[in-house]
Write a protein that holds these residues in place. Structure first.
Motif, mmCIF file in Angstrom:
data_model
loop_
_atom_site.group_PDB
_atom_site.id
_atom_site.type_symbol
_atom_site.label_atom_id
_atom_site.label_comp_id
_atom_site.label_asym_id
_atom_site.label_seq_id
_atom_site.Cartn_x
_atom_site.Cartn_y
_atom_site.Cartn_z
ATOM 1 N N ARG A 86 56.433 9.999 9.540
ATOM 2 C CA ARG A 86 56.510 11.051 10.564
ATOM 3 C C ARG A 86 56.057 10.533 11.925
ATOM 4 N NH1 ARG A 86 52.510 13.423 13.578
ATOM 5 N NH2 ARG A 86 51.223 13.871 11.750
ATOM 6 N N TRP A 87 54.996 9.731 11.934
ATOM 7 C CA TRP A 87 54.522 9.201 13.217
ATOM 8 C C TRP A 87 55.544 8.236 13.813
ATOM 9 C CZ3 TRP A 87 53.462 4.492 15.454
ATOM 10 C CH2 TRP A 87 52.785 4.542 16.680
ATOM 11 N N LEU A 88 56.104 7.373 12.997
ATOM 12 C CA LEU A 88 57.112 6.434 13.497
ATOM 13 C C LEU A 88 58.286 7.185 14.122
ATOM 14 C CD1 LEU A 88 57.214 3.832 10.569
ATOM 15 C CD2 LEU A 88 56.197 3.486 12.826
ATOM 16 N N VAL A 89 58.789 8.191 13.424
ATOM 17 C CA VAL A 89 59.920 8.969 13.937
ATOM 18 C C VAL A 89 59.560 9.624 15.267
ATOM 19 C CG1 VAL A 89 61.353 11.015 13.519
ATOM 20 C CG2 VAL A 89 60.974 9.365 11.685
ATOM 21 N N SER A 90 58.336 10.123 15.361
ATOM 22 C CA SER A 90 57.929 10.854 16.568
ATOM 23 C C SER A 90 57.844 9.971 17.805
ATOM 24 C CB SER A 90 56.577 11.536 16.336
ATOM 25 O OG SER A 90 55.520 10.583 16.308
ATOM 26 N N GLN A 91 57.828 8.667 17.621
ATOM 27 C CA GLN A 91 57.713 7.752 18.760
ATOM 28 C C GLN A 91 59.059 7.414 19.394
ATOM 29 O OE1 GLN A 91 54.453 7.068 19.772
ATOM 30 N NE2 GLN A 91 54.288 8.604 18.142
ATOM 31 N N VAL A 92 60.142 7.822 18.748
ATOM 32 C CA VAL A 92 61.483 7.511 19.261
ATOM 33 C C VAL A 92 62.156 8.820 19.664
ATOM 34 C CG1 VAL A 92 63.663 6.336 18.805
ATOM 35 C CG2 VAL A 92 61.579 5.576 17.648
ATOM 36 N N ASN A 93 62.645 8.881 20.879
ATOM 37 C CA ASN A 93 63.212 10.111 21.415
ATOM 38 C C ASN A 93 64.696 9.947 21.747
ATOM 39 O OD1 ASN A 93 60.645 11.546 21.423
ATOM 40 N ND2 ASN A 93 60.066 10.235 23.136
ATOM 41 N N TYR A 94 65.259 11.016 22.285
ATOM 42 C CA TYR A 94 66.653 11.001 22.720
ATOM 43 C C TYR A 94 66.811 10.024 23.887
ATOM 44 C CZ TYR A 94 71.107 12.701 24.543
ATOM 45 O OH TYR A 94 72.398 12.780 24.977
ATOM 46 N N PRO A 95 67.869 9.245 23.949
ATOM 47 C CA PRO A 95 69.021 9.206 23.031
ATOM 48 C C PRO A 95 68.912 8.133 21.950
ATOM 49 C CG PRO A 95 69.539 7.958 24.996
ATOM 50 C CD PRO A 95 68.121 8.461 25.182
ATOM 51 N N LYS A 96 67.809 7.380 21.951
ATOM 52 C CA LYS A 96 67.704 6.231 21.050
ATOM 53 C C LYS A 96 67.578 6.631 19.586
ATOM 54 C CE LYS A 96 67.937 3.146 24.293
ATOM 55 N NZ LYS A 96 69.122 2.258 24.387
ATOM 56 N N LEU A 97 66.999 7.800 19.319
ATOM 57 C CA LEU A 97 66.803 8.185 17.923
ATOM 58 C C LEU A 97 68.137 8.371 17.204
ATOM 59 C CD1 LEU A 97 64.760 8.803 15.718
ATOM 60 C CD2 LEU A 97 64.727 11.184 16.478
ATOM 61 N N GLY A 98 69.150 8.800 17.936
ATOM 62 C CA GLY A 98 70.459 8.989 17.318
ATOM 63 C C GLY A 98 71.016 7.720 16.702
ATOM 64 N N GLU A 99 70.633 6.581 17.251
ATOM 65 C CA GLU A 99 71.099 5.302 16.715
ATOM 66 C C GLU A 99 70.467 4.982 15.362
ATOM 67 O OE1 GLU A 99 70.108 2.463 19.690
ATOM 68 O OE2 GLU A 99 71.289 3.449 21.266
ATOM 69 N N LEU A 100 69.419 5.723 15.012
ATOM 70 C CA LEU A 100 68.690 5.445 13.771
ATOM 71 C C LEU A 100 68.867 6.534 12.720
ATOM 72 C CD1 LEU A 100 65.346 4.149 15.341
ATOM 73 C CD2 LEU A 100 67.137 2.771 14.275
ATOM 74 N N CYS A 101 69.828 7.438 12.928
ATOM 75 C CA CYS A 101 70.042 8.509 11.945
ATOM 76 C C CYS A 101 70.302 7.947 10.553
ATOM 77 C CB CYS A 101 71.206 9.404 12.380
ATOM 78 S SG CYS A 101 70.794 10.587 13.680
ATOM 79 N N TRP A 102 71.073 6.875 10.481
ATOM 80 C CA TRP A 102 71.399 6.256 9.187
ATOM 81 C C TRP A 102 70.145 5.824 8.434
ATOM 82 C CZ3 TRP A 102 69.730 1.279 8.249
ATOM 83 C CH2 TRP A 102 69.291 0.547 9.364
ATOM 84 N N LEU A 103 69.068 5.601 9.177
ATOM 85 C CA LEU A 103 67.825 5.092 8.602
ATOM 86 C C LEU A 103 66.822 6.211 8.324
ATOM 87 C CD1 LEU A 103 66.075 2.487 8.013
ATOM 88 C CD2 LEU A 103 65.301 2.677 10.392
ATOM 89 N N VAL A 104 66.637 7.107 9.296
ATOM 90 C CA VAL A 104 65.548 8.080 9.192
ATOM 91 C C VAL A 104 65.916 9.323 8.391
ATOM 92 C CG1 VAL A 104 64.488 7.267 11.325
ATOM 93 C CG2 VAL A 104 66.103 9.175 11.424
ATOM 94 N N ILE A 105 67.177 9.743 8.431
ATOM 95 C CA ILE A 105 67.534 10.976 7.724
ATOM 96 C C ILE A 105 67.418 10.823 6.207
ATOM 97 C CG2 ILE A 105 69.431 12.575 7.216
ATOM 98 C CD1 ILE A 105 70.151 12.506 10.165
ATOM 99 N N PRO A 106 67.909 9.742 5.598
ATOM 100 C CA PRO A 106 67.699 9.599 4.147
ATOM 101 C C PRO A 106 66.222 9.595 3.750
ATOM 102 C CG PRO A 106 69.431 8.119 4.873
ATOM 103 C CD PRO A 106 68.808 8.681 6.121
ATOM 104 N N CYS A 107 65.383 8.984 4.561
ATOM 105 C CA CYS A 107 63.953 8.966 4.249
ATOM 106 C C CYS A 107 63.358 10.365 4.398
ATOM 107 C CB CYS A 107 63.228 7.975 5.158
ATOM 108 S SG CYS A 107 61.486 7.736 4.726
ATOM 109 N N ALA A 108 63.754 11.080 5.449
ATOM 110 C CA ALA A 108 63.255 12.442 5.641
ATOM 111 C C ALA A 108 63.686 13.345 4.485
ATOM 112 C CB ALA A 108 63.752 12.996 6.973
ATOM 113 N N LEU A 109 64.907 13.173 4.001
ATOM 114 C CA LEU A 109 65.376 13.957 2.853
ATOM 115 C C LEU A 109 64.556 13.642 1.603
ATOM 116 C CD1 LEU A 109 69.247 13.725 3.355
ATOM 117 C CD2 LEU A 109 67.856 15.806 3.485
#
Length: 264
Positions: free
Chosen positions: A160-183
Motif C-alpha cells: 500500500r505504501w509503495l502504491v501511494s508513492q506513485v501518482n498520475y500519470p505514471k501509476l497507469g503504466e504500472l496497472c499490469w503490476l499493481v492491480i493483480p497484487c491489490a486483488l
C-alpha cells in the motif's frame, strides 16, 4: 509483460549500510510486545530487512529492496494498525529521511521516481507472500502449513505504501503490476490485509485513466461484491472503495448491471 532490470542495484552497498545504521539503532530501542495470539514477531521481521556489514553479499539489489521495504513498513504504520501500532514517531522520521537518502544515492530525482523504478522487482514477492497465507479450500492440502498472518499483514502495508508513492500519470503504466497484487490482498481472509488492498485501490482509482482500468474492471468489481459481506469494521471501507470504483469504471454506462449488484 513489462520487465525492468534491477533498479535497486544502482544503490551502492556502502551507502545502504550507512543509511541503515540509524534505523537499526531505532528499531532495537523501540518497545515491542506481540499482540495476543500473534505467531510471529513483526519487529524481528522488520529488523531482518536491514542490511548488515556482517551479512554475506546478497544478490544485486536485494539489500536496497529490503531496506525500502523496511521503510515502507514503518511509514505505513498507524495507531490503528494492530501489527504496526508500536512503531515510534522517531523511527518513522528516520525512515522518511532514509528514503530521501536512498533516492539521492541512486540518482533519482524523488522518492516517487525511485519507488516507480523499483516496483517491478518488489511487488511480485509481496503478492506471493500474501497469496501464500490465503485460504484456498479447493487447492490447499489438509494440514498444510501456512506462513504466519503477520507476514501477509506486513506485506500488504508495504504494498500500500509503495502504491501511494506513485501518482498520475505514471501509476497507469504500472496497472499490469499493481492491480493483480491489490486483488490478491482483497482475497485474503485477514481484515487488516483486506483494508490495505482497499486503500490501495482507492489510490489507484484516483490516479489512473478509466481506459487503463478497462482490462481489469470486471475482476475489480467482482472483488468488491465479494467483500460486501466483510467484517463490520471494514464496512465503511467497502462502501467507499466500491462506490469509487463503480463510478470510475461504469461512468459511461448508467445501465450497467454492476450498479444493481453492488448497490442493491
Amino acid at each position: 509483460m513489462p520487465h525492468a532490470a534491477s533498479a535497486a542495484a544502482a544503490l551502492p552497498r556502502d551507502a545502504l549500510l550507512l543509511i541503515a545504521s540509524p534505523l537499526r539503532e531505532s528499531i532495537v530501542a523501540a518497545p515491542y510486545e506481540p499482540p495476543a495470539g500473534s505467531s510471529a514477531s513483526v519487529k524481528s521481521l522488520l529488523g531482518a530487512l536491514l542490511p548488515s556489514p556482517s551479512q554475506p553479499h546478497p544478490p544485486a539489489g536485494k539489500e536496497a529492496a529490503d531496506l525500502l521495504l523496511f521503510c515502507a513498513s514503518v511509514l505505513s504504520a498507524s495507531p490503528e494498525s494492530p501489527a504496526l501500532h508500536w512503531v515510534p514517531a522517531g523511527l518513522s522520521g528516520a525512515a522518511a529521511a532514509a528514503t530521501e537518502e536512498m533516492a539521492a544515492a541512486g540518482g533519482w530525482e524523488s522518492v516517487g521516481e525511485m519507488v516507480r523504478a523499483m516496483m517491478p522487482e518488489m511487488v511480485p514477492p509481496l503478492k506471493a507472500v500474501v497469496k501464500d497465507s490465503c485460504v484456498d479450500a479447493e487447492s490447499d492440502e489438509i494440514g498444510a502449513s501456512k506462513p504466519p498472518k503477520e507476514h501477509a499483514i506486513v506485506a500488504a502495508h508495504q504494498f500500500r505504501w509503495l502504491v501511494s508513492q506513485v501518482n498520475y500519470p505514471k501509476l497507469g503504466e504500472l496497472c499490469w503490476l499493481v492491480i493483480p497484487c491489490a486483488l490478491t490482498t482483497l482475497d485474503h481472509w485477514s481484515p487488516e490485509v483486506k483494508e490495505q488492498g482497499m486503500v490501495s485501490f482507492m489510490h489507484i482509482a484516483r490516479n489512473v485513466k478509466v481506459t487503463e482500468l478497462n482490462l481489469y474492471e470486471d475482476a475489480i468489481l467482482d472483488a468488491c461484491c465479494h467483500n460486501i459481506a466483510a467484517d463490520d469494521e471494514l464496512w465503511y471501507r467497502v462502501v467507499e472503495v466500491s462506490v469509487l470504483l463503480l463510478t470510475c469504471t461504469q461512468r459511461s454506462n448508467p445501465r450497467s448491471p454492476w450498479y444493481i449488484l453492488l448497490l442493491s
